[in-house]
Design a protein around this motif. Structure first.
Motif, mmCIF file in Angstrom:
data_model
loop_
_atom_site.group_PDB
_atom_site.id
_atom_site.type_symbol
_atom_site.label_atom_id
_atom_site.label_comp_id
_atom_site.label_asym_id
_atom_site.label_seq_id
_atom_site.Cartn_x
_atom_site.Cartn_y
_atom_site.Cartn_z
ATOM 1 N N ARG A 28 -18.213 29.995 -13.392
ATOM 2 C CA ARG A 28 -19.109 28.913 -13.944
ATOM 3 C C ARG A 28 -19.558 28.208 -12.343
ATOM 4 N N CYS A 29 -20.485 27.433 -12.707
ATOM 5 C CA CYS A 29 -21.325 26.547 -11.508
ATOM 6 C C CYS A 29 -19.963 25.252 -11.325
ATOM 7 N N ASP A 30 -19.516 25.212 -10.108
ATOM 8 C CA ASP A 30 -18.416 24.072 -9.672
ATOM 9 C C ASP A 30 -18.900 23.015 -10.421
ATOM 10 N N LYS A 31 -20.359 22.680 -10.115
ATOM 11 C CA LYS A 31 -20.933 21.147 -10.617
ATOM 12 C C LYS A 31 -21.186 21.106 -11.869
ATOM 13 N N CYS A 32 -22.091 21.888 -12.642
ATOM 14 C CA CYS A 32 -22.468 21.619 -14.261
ATOM 15 C C CYS A 32 -21.664 22.486 -15.195
ATOM 16 N N LYS A 33 -20.837 23.304 -14.644
ATOM 17 C CA LYS A 33 -20.014 24.208 -15.348
ATOM 18 C C LYS A 33 -20.603 25.081 -16.274
ATOM 19 N N LYS A 53 -28.392 27.543 -3.988
ATOM 20 C CA LYS A 53 -28.588 26.207 -5.207
ATOM 21 C C LYS A 53 -28.432 26.898 -6.400
ATOM 22 N N CYS A 54 -27.688 26.432 -7.480
ATOM 23 C CA CYS A 54 -27.307 26.546 -8.777
ATOM 24 C C CYS A 54 -28.760 26.789 -9.208
ATOM 25 N N PHE A 55 -28.645 27.767 -10.208
ATOM 26 C CA PHE A 55 -29.887 28.070 -11.066
ATOM 27 C C PHE A 55 -30.086 26.987 -11.984
ATOM 28 N N TYR A 56 -29.276 26.463 -12.574
ATOM 29 C CA TYR A 56 -29.446 25.436 -13.461
ATOM 30 C C TYR A 56 -29.617 24.053 -12.908
ATOM 31 N N CYS A 57 -28.713 23.394 -12.371
ATOM 32 C CA CYS A 57 -28.574 22.067 -11.903
ATOM 33 C C CYS A 57 -29.135 21.829 -10.645
ATOM 34 N N LYS A 58 -29.432 23.177 -9.743
ATOM 35 C CA LYS A 58 -30.084 22.976 -8.568
ATOM 36 C C LYS A 58 -29.166 22.422 -7.359
HETATM 37 ZN ZN LIG Z 1 -24.943 24.104 -11.734
#
Ligand SMILES: [Zn+2]
Length: 257
Positions: A28-33, A53-58
Motif C-alpha cells: 500500500r501507499c505509506d501515505k494514503c494507504k 509520487k504516489c499515483f493516487y495522492c501524489k
Molecule cells: Zn498515496
C-alpha cells in the motif's frame, strides 16, 4: 532478482517499525494507504514511471524504497560476479551453502542499515534473525568439521566482549549517545567477524561515523550534541572488516613494530 528482493526488504524495513507482518497483504501507499496495482509495484521501474509520487495522492514515495532496491540489486550483481567465486574452492554442499549464507547476511545487514538510518532503531526482529542465522551456521560448520572449535570459541568470546563493551557505552551515555539496539546487534557482529576482525570492524565504524558526524556539523545539518544513528556505520565497518579485516589488522600491527 536483486531488485525483487530489495523490494521485499523495503517492506521489511517499513513493517518491522510500523504495523504488520512483512509477509502479509498487498503493498500500500505509506501515505494514503491505497492498495497498489501491479504496475505501481515494480521495483525501481514504478518509482521512475510514477516520477517518485504516489499515483493516487501524489505525495512523494519515500526515498528509502528505490535506495534499498538499487543497493540490493548491486549486492546481487556483486555476489554473482565476485562474491560467489570466493566460495567455489569449498566442496559440495558448501559451495552452495556458504554463498547463500553470506548473501542472506548481506541482506540482513542492509535491513539494519536502512531501518536505523530511516527510523533510528534496529528492530529486535532483524537482530534476532541475524543472530540465529549466524549461530546456526557456525554450529553446522563446527559440527561438520568445516570450522575448528577454537575458531568458534574465538567468535563467541568476541561476541561477549563486544556486547559488554557496547553495554558499557549504552550505560555510561544513559542510552542517549548509544542505543540499546546497537547492544543487541553486538552478538551477531562478534559471531560473524571473530577476533581480530571484530575490532577492525568496530574501529572502522567509529572512524567513519566520526568523520560523517563532523561533516554533518560543518555542513550545518546537525548541531554538536545531536545524535546520529550508529547502526549504518557499524554495518559499513562490518563490510570493511569482512573484505579487508585481516589485511588492515596486519598493516596496523606492522606499523606498531
Ligand atoms: Zn498515496
Amino acid at each position: 532478482m536483486g531488485l525483487l528482493w530489495g523490494s521485499f526488504l523495503g517492506v521489511v524495513v517499513y513493517r518491522t517499525v510500523n504495523e504488520g507482518s512483512p509477509l502479509s497483504g498487498r503493498s500500500r501507499c505509506d501515505k494514503c494507504k491505497k492498495k497498489l496495482s501491479w504496475w505501481q509495484n515494480i521495483p525501481l521501474i514504478s518509482f521512475l514511471l510514477l516520477r517518485g509520487k504516489c499515483f493516487y495522492c501524489k505525495k512523494p514515495i519515500d526515498w528509502s524504497y528505490p535506495l534499498i532496491e538499487s543497493i540490493t540489486a548491486v549486492l546481487f550483481v556483486w555476489w554473482f560476479v565476485v562474491g560467489r567465486s570466493f566460495f567455489l574452492l569449498a566442496g559440495s554442499p558448501w559451495s552452495i551453502v556458504q554463498p547463500v549464507f553470506w548473501l542472506v547476511v548481506g541482506m540482513a545487514l542492509l535491513v539494519v542499515f536502512l531501518t536505523d538510518l530511516k527510523y533510528g532503531v534496529i528492530s529486535d526482529g532483524v537482530n534476532l534473525f541475524l543472530f540465529s542465522w549466524v549461530l546456526f551456521y557456525r554450529l553446522i560448520l563446527v559440527g561438520s568439521g568445516q570450522m575448528m572449535m577454537a575458531d568458534l570459541l574465538n567468535a563467541v568470546l568476541s561476541a561477549i566482549v563486544l556486547t559488554g563493551f557496547f553495554w558499557c557505552l549504552w550505560w555510561f551515555t544513559k542510552g542517549k549517545g548509544f542505543g540499546f539496539g546497537d547492544v543487541k546487534f553486538a552478538p551477531s557482529i562478534g559471531l560473524l567477524l571473530g577476533w581480530p576482525r571484530t575490532l577492525v570492524g568496530v574501529m572502522a565504524g567509529f572512524i567513519i561515523g566520526s568523520v560523517v558526524g563532523i561533516l554533518l556539523i560543518l555542513l550545518g545539518k546537525k548541531k554538536f550534541g545531536q545524535t546520529i544513528p550508529f547502526g549504518p556505520f557499524l554495518v559499513v565497518g562490518i563490510v570493511v572488516a569482512l573484505l579487508w579485516g585481516n589485511d588492515l589488522w596486519n598493516w596496523y600491527m606492522g606499523m606498531l613494530q
